[in-house]
Motif scaffolding. Structure first.
Motif, mmCIF file in Angstrom:
data_model
loop_
_atom_site.group_PDB
_atom_site.id
_atom_site.type_symbol
_atom_site.label_atom_id
_atom_site.label_comp_id
_atom_site.label_asym_id
_atom_site.label_seq_id
_atom_site.Cartn_x
_atom_site.Cartn_y
_atom_site.Cartn_z
ATOM 1 N N LYS A 290 0.830 -1.214 0.000
ATOM 2 C CA LYS A 290 0.000 0.000 0.000
ATOM 3 C C LYS A 290 0.859 1.257 0.000
ATOM 4 O O LYS A 290 0.558 2.229 -0.693
ATOM 5 C CB LYS A 290 -0.924 -0.006 1.233
ATOM 6 N N LYS A 294 1.088 4.130 -2.856
ATOM 7 C CA LYS A 294 0.687 5.498 -2.506
ATOM 8 C C LYS A 294 1.834 6.505 -2.588
ATOM 9 O O LYS A 294 1.678 7.598 -3.151
ATOM 10 C CB LYS A 294 0.114 5.507 -1.076
ATOM 11 N N TYR A 319 -1.500 -3.637 -7.115
ATOM 12 C CA TYR A 319 -0.735 -2.464 -6.708
ATOM 13 C C TYR A 319 0.239 -2.028 -7.798
ATOM 14 O O TYR A 319 0.768 -2.856 -8.541
ATOM 15 C CB TYR A 319 0.039 -2.762 -5.415
#
Length: 558
Positions: A290, A294, A319
């Motif tokens: 994550k 991000k 991802y």
């Protein structure tokens, strides 16, 4: 023989030699903060700290330490996970002229007490979660002051409010009683002034870091790394990544900063390049994916176990990992299939390198954007000499022949703390004898084939069999014990114990494991136990560890 046959394979962008400034290592932070004051220096769980603020905090820490009578050369132990406080404490100590003693938070009290005693640490900086361990051993040490911080100290406002509720699931929050010798990290910084200070040092002589590592003969040793050692290795490794741009990179800081690999390739190199350190306190594949998606890190130094965990994650294709340009893998061998799969997923480069705590740590790396050779540790970094010698005679062997790898360069340690004899045995005429068996091909690419030492490397941690064996011998049911490292698809290696029980005692691996967990950090605890009637020995009674390793290699998998 050609002294440096690898030089023709250097990328044209990488010089074979560099100038290394004779200064305090903390000068890197001062310089980057002056050039990029508003550049993000750290990102931690939603909070961003810029270079100007980081330097101000480091100055405050330096002045706070001086107010506690820290003198040049005094040791400051830092026992923290990857968080803003570890960066502030590290540079604050260096600015004040102290010597940093990086301490593994996984240590149990016995291990912690030994390191603090041996180093003569005067000030300890730690997390509230680890404070009870420090408190329990403090009377056995020379510690005069303990500075305590907590994860919420540097969280964004909302997360700081919510943290106590989330943390309660792990048990009651630690309650710290502050006193004249126990201080709050944030309160201490708030009360200190931010007057610039940077202790002058003799960079070639003065120590910046005392990094503990084990050995073949018992207890861990303090590796003395000077300011020059760490400055040189930072510049060597940073320039190897020649496509890196100052003030623009984002470093995924999941390697622990208490490990010298993380300290140099992340903390020092990131600050030297005025990059942003994305600080990850604990490796967890779910949260790491994550964060990558991000925050878009560009550089990701790591250990093979990390890349293995990511490429095998069931949701990895959900991802975006395309921001990653380069990864240097160290601590253990990098499997080819892991390298290929990771590069396929990221479109970046994943290359293998090699180093030792005693070399700050990097000595060899495969060219990132040049000619690499799979299965090798690559070629020596700038200003580094390396050769393979006959272990018995010390004479250099021919290309392709096996021998002991020895290295020389500005990153080679000053020696072992208070251990002149072991220093003399390890460094001879400027050459560091690594204890690793290797080969070099005709083009100067090196391959590690075996360890002369018995050290086990599991998930990047150095594990020394004798320490575990001594704990096993303390168990009331154990008559004899020997420990070896066996191959492990995830950890690289893992610990296996062979045990001979005392007469009348029944095998109880769970009980022995519980005992080990009370005496050793979790990563050192054996994962496999074999109970035998006897152990293979020489005529004089020395256990033949190599014989057990051979038996292990001959045993069919599964």
């Amino acid at each position: 023989m050609n002294a440096k046959p690898w030089l023709p394979y250097y990328p044209t962008e990488v010089a074979p030699s560099f100038d290394y400034p004779k200064q305090n290592l903390a000068q890197f932070l001062i310089s980057s903060s002056q050039q990029y004051p508003n550049r993000p220096a750290m990102y931690f769980m939603g909070k961003t700290i810029r270079y100007k603020k980081l330097l101000e905090s480091a100055y405050r820490m330096a002045n706070a330490l001086k107010s506690k009578r820290l003198k040049k050369g005094d040791r400051v132990a830092i026992m923290l996970p990857n968080c803003p406080q570890v960066v502030i404490a590290y540079y604050g100590t260096l600015l004040a002229g102290g010597i940093v003693v990086m301490t593994n938070p996984l240590y149990v009290e016995r291990e912690l007490a030994y390191q603090l005693q041996d180093s003569g640490t005067k000030i300890m900086i730690t997390l509230d979660q680890f404070y009870s361990k420090v408190q329990n051993v403090a009377e056995e040490t020379m510690i005069e002051h303990t500075i305590v911080t907590a994860i919420p100290d540097y969280l964004p406002f909302i997360k700081k409010i919510l943290y106590p509720f989330a943390a309660k699931k792990q048990g009651p929050l630690p309650q710290i009683e502050y006193s004249r010798s126990v201080h709050s990290f944030t309160a201490l910084l708030a009360s200190a002034d931010d007057t610039p200070c940077c202790e002058k040092v003799n960079a070639d002589h003065d120590l910046a870091l005392l990094q503990y590592t084990g050995g073949t003969t018992g207890v861990p040793k303090g590796v003395m790394l000077t300011h020059t050692n760490l400055i040189a290795n930072t510049i060597q490794s940073a320039n190897w990544c020649y496509q890196v741009e100052n003030g623009k990179e984002r470093y995924l800081a999941v390697l622990p900063c208490f490990h010298v690999f993380g300290l140099t390739t992340l903390l020092s190199q990131g600050v030297y390049r005025a990059g942003m350190l994305i600080l990850i306190p604990k490796f967890d594949p779910n949260s790491l994916l994550k964060i990558i998606d991000k925050k878009k890190p560009t550089l990701f130094p790591g250990a093979p176990t990390m890349y293995i965990a990511l490429i095998n994650h069931p949701k990895i294709k959900e991802y975006d990992l395309s921001s990653i340009n380069a990864c240097i893998s160290g601590s253990s061998a990098l499997p080819l299939e892991v390298q290929d799969r990771f590069e396929e997923l990221t479109k970046g480069k994943l290359i293998e390198g090699y180093g030792l705590t005693e070399t700050s740590p990097v000595t060899h790396v495969n060219p990132i954007w040049g000619r690499r050779k799979i299965g090798t540790i690559g070629i020596p970094v700038p200003d580094t000499e390396a050769k393979v010698v006959n272990p018995a005679t010390g004479e250099e062997v021919l290309p392709g022949e096996a021998g002991e790898l020895i290295v020389k360069g500005p990153q080679v340690m000053k020696g072992y703390w208070n251990r002149p004899e072991e220093t003399f045995d390890t460094i001879r005429n400027g050459w560091l004898f690594t204890g690793d068996m290797a080969t070099m091909d005709e083009e100067g690419y090196f391959s590690i084939i075996d360890r002369k030492k018995d050290m086990i490397i599991a998930s990047g941690f150095n594990i020394y069999p004798r320490e575990i064996e001594e704990v096993l011998y303390e168990h009331p049911a154990v008559k004899e014990a020997v420990v070896i490292g066996i191959k492990d698809a995830y950890r690289g290696e893992t610990v296996k114990a062979y045990i001979v029980l005392k007469d009348g005692k029944a095998p109880d691996p769970k009980d022995i494991e519980r005992f080990c967990r009370s005496q050793l950090a979790a990563y050192k605890v054996p994962k496999h136990y074999v109970f035998r009637e006897s152990l293979p020995k020489t005529l004089v009674g020395k256990v033949l560890r190599r014989k057990l390793l051979e038996e292990e290699e001959e045993t069919p998998a599964g």
